[in-house]
Design an enzyme around this catalytic site. Structure first.
Site, PDB file in Angstrom:
ATOM      1  N   ARG A 102     -72.170  38.381 -13.878  1.00  0.00           N
ATOM      2  CA  ARG A 102     -71.638  38.045 -15.215  1.00  0.00           C
ATOM      3  C   ARG A 102     -70.691  36.877 -15.016  1.00  0.00           C
ATOM      4  O   ARG A 102     -69.699  36.986 -14.304  1.00  0.00           O
ATOM      5  CB  ARG A 102     -70.909  39.239 -15.828  1.00  0.00           C
ATOM      6  N   HIS A 129     -77.738  36.773 -22.795  1.00  0.00           N
ATOM      7  CA  HIS A 129     -77.415  38.163 -22.425  1.00  0.00           C
ATOM      8  C   HIS A 129     -78.727  38.961 -22.424  1.00  0.00           C
ATOM      9  O   HIS A 129     -78.924  39.841 -23.259  1.00  0.00           O
ATOM     10  CB  HIS A 129     -76.402  38.737 -23.415  1.00  0.00           C
ATOM     11  N   GLN A 132     -78.965  42.933 -22.485  1.00  0.00           N
ATOM     12  CA  GLN A 132     -78.622  43.559 -23.758  1.00  0.00           C
ATOM     13  C   GLN A 132     -79.821  43.553 -24.701  1.00  0.00           C
ATOM     14  O   GLN A 132     -80.118  44.564 -25.350  1.00  0.00           O
ATOM     15  CB  GLN A 132     -77.446  42.824 -24.409  1.00  0.00           C
ATOM     16  N   ASP A 225     -72.337  40.336 -33.731  1.00  0.00           N
ATOM     17  CA  ASP A 225     -71.578  40.355 -32.474  1.00  0.00           C
ATOM     18  C   ASP A 225     -70.165  39.892 -32.800  1.00  0.00           C
ATOM     19  O   ASP A 225     -69.896  39.409 -33.925  1.00  0.00           O
ATOM     20  CB  ASP A 225     -72.270  39.396 -31.485  1.00  0.00           C
ATOM     21  N   CYS A 265     -73.978  44.747 -29.962  1.00  0.00           N
ATOM     22  CA  CYS A 265     -73.989  44.970 -28.505  1.00  0.00           C
ATOM     23  C   CYS A 265     -72.714  45.646 -28.016  1.00  0.00           C
ATOM     24  O   CYS A 265     -72.706  46.215 -26.935  1.00  0.00           O
ATOM     25  CB  CYS A 265     -74.228  43.655 -27.779  1.00  0.00           C
ATOM     26  N   ARG A 293     -78.859  50.635 -22.318  1.00  0.00           N
ATOM     27  CA  ARG A 293     -78.587  49.668 -21.237  1.00  0.00           C
ATOM     28  C   ARG A 293     -78.902  50.330 -19.897  1.00  0.00           C
ATOM     29  O   ARG A 293     -79.494  49.718 -19.007  1.00  0.00           O
ATOM     30  CB  ARG A 293     -77.117  49.222 -21.257  1.00  0.00           C
TER      31      ARG A 293
HETATM   32  N1  NVA Z   1     -71.058  37.539 -27.151  1.00  0.00           N
HETATM   33  C1  NVA Z   1     -70.166  38.458 -26.480  1.00  0.00           C
HETATM   34  C2  NVA Z   1     -70.931  39.629 -25.957  1.00  0.00           C
HETATM   35  C3  NVA Z   1     -70.108  40.654 -25.255  1.00  0.00           C
HETATM   36  C4  NVA Z   1     -70.929  41.743 -24.672  1.00  0.00           C
HETATM   37  C5  NVA Z   1     -69.441  37.719 -25.365  1.00  0.00           C
HETATM   38  O1  NVA Z   1     -70.066  36.898 -24.699  1.00  0.00           O
HETATM   39  O2  NVA Z   1     -68.250  37.968 -25.172  1.00  0.00           O
HETATM   40  N1   CP Z   2     -72.504  44.796 -24.431  1.00  0.00           N
HETATM   41  C1   CP Z   2     -71.916  44.514 -23.262  1.00  0.00           C
HETATM   42  O1   CP Z   2     -72.433  43.760 -22.429  1.00  0.00           O
HETATM   43  O2   CP Z   2     -70.760  45.191 -23.060  1.00  0.00           O
HETATM   44  P1   CP Z   2     -69.696  44.952 -21.901  1.00  0.00           P
HETATM   45  O3   CP Z   2     -69.050  43.631 -22.132  1.00  0.00           O
HETATM   46  O4   CP Z   2     -68.743  46.112 -22.027  1.00  0.00           O
HETATM   47  O5   CP Z   2     -70.416  44.979 -20.572  1.00  0.00           O
END
Ligand code: NVA
Ligand code: CP
Length: 309
Positions: A102, A129, A132, A225, A265, A293
């Site tokens: 990540r 992502h 997800q 989101d 998500c 997930r």
């Molecule tokens: N779009 C959000 C998703 C978090 C799971 C982010 O990137 O922070």
């Molecule tokens: N939806 C998602 O990826 O959640 P986290 O940021 O908690 O991993």
């Protein structure tokens, strides 16, 4: 060797297999039946941004499959002290069987994968992502389709994306392009999706709407989101103003088909991008979505390491 760096890295047929496999792995999990094809395999998880779901689902999932996990963050590894990504990839991938990352820019994960001896999974970047969306589509199939013929229920369906043109939106676009549904996108001015990022094969898998209510018309699934994704926190105040009309509330949901599902998500901010009545209401499937997930990523890890079984 296959990586999962964006949704378009796998084919229609591979998704068909993965969704069938996810259903089987979930059913075994629910009946406390052991499923351990990855004994002695190790997953390295590298987090440069915060996480709850991704961390727990990958870590629990790998242990459940019989393997083990190494957890790294920028702060507690040499990644935070400017060791080149290429060197980190060469070293880490000599010691483990699979890597989940990540991070911020997609180019970082692409670069890591280019120097890795083992498959690399995108656990979220600024651009995509894919894990997800894998879980989200499986959740839709569970609620509206047939796990034995998983992709059939997606044909001709409409997903309304209400909110930021972010990593989730880009990934929905890739999924629609590949799996044969349409995305109605509505974002505030200045927060549009950049279609070039998704690199779509077709141009008829999405439609853009200025008015989020119009985007919801005819939708089988409404999804949103956070207004401010990780890494964009300095824009928080400007975004609160710009996104004010992009809250999914019961009125917005009333424009969608009566049996439309709601997904997010998570993490969610009730009163910002979604009203509590919607996320906690009867059309919401967010808890199944989060749980899936685990099951979908177990199928993915098994597939990347062992192929079709
Ligand atoms: N779009 C959000 C998703 C978090 C799971 C982010 O990137 O922070
Ligand atoms: N939806 C998602 O990826 O959640 P986290 O940021 O908690 O991993």
């Amino acid at each position: 060797m296959k990586h999962f760096l964006q949704f378009s890295d796998l084919t229609h047929d591979e998704y068909e297999y993965l969704f069938k496999r996810t259903a089987l792995i979930k059913q075994k999990f629910k009946s406390y039946e052991k499923h351990q094809p990855l004994v002695d395999r190790t997953l390295a998880m590298i987090f440069e941004k915060a996480s709850t779901r991704t961390r727990v689902s990958f870590e629990a999932g790998m242990y459940q499959l019989g393997g083990s996990v190494v957890h790294l963050t920028t702060g507690d590894s040499q990644l935070g002290r400017a060791e080149p990504i290429e060197d980190s990839a060469r070293v880490i991938s000599r010691m483990v069987d699979l890597v989940m990352i990540r991070t911020y820019g997609q180019e970082k994960i692409n670069n890591f994968a280019a120097h890795s001896r083992v498959p690399v999974i995108n656990g979220l970047t600024n651009e995509f992502h894919p894990c997800q969306i894998l879980a989200d589509i499986f959740t839709y199939i569970e609620h509206r389709g047939d796990p034995k013929n998983p992709l059939a229920c997606l044909k001709g369906k409409v997903v309304a994306w209400v909110g930021d043109g972010n990593n989730m939106a880009n990934t929905w676009l890739q999924a629609a392009d590949l799996l044969g549904f349409t995305v109605h996108i509505s974002t505030p001015l200045g927060y549009e999706v950049d279609h070039a990022v998704a690199g779509l094969k077709t141009s008829n898998s999405f439609k853009v709407f200025n008015d989020p209510k119009k985007a919801c018309q005819g939708a089988d699934l409404v999804t949103t989101d956070v207004w401010t994704s990780m890494g964009y926190e300095s824009e928080n105040e400007a975004r609160r103003v710009a996104f004010n009309d992009w809250c999914v509330d019961t009125e917005m949901m009333s424009h969608a088909n009566p049996d439309a599902l709601f997904m997010h998500c998570l993490p969610a901010h009730r009163g910002e991008e979604v009203q509590a009545e919607v996320i906690d209401g009867p059309q919401s499937v967010v808890w199944d979505e989060a749980e899936n997930r685990l099951h979908a990523q177990k199928a993915l890890m098994e597939y990347l390491l062992l192929g079709e079984l």
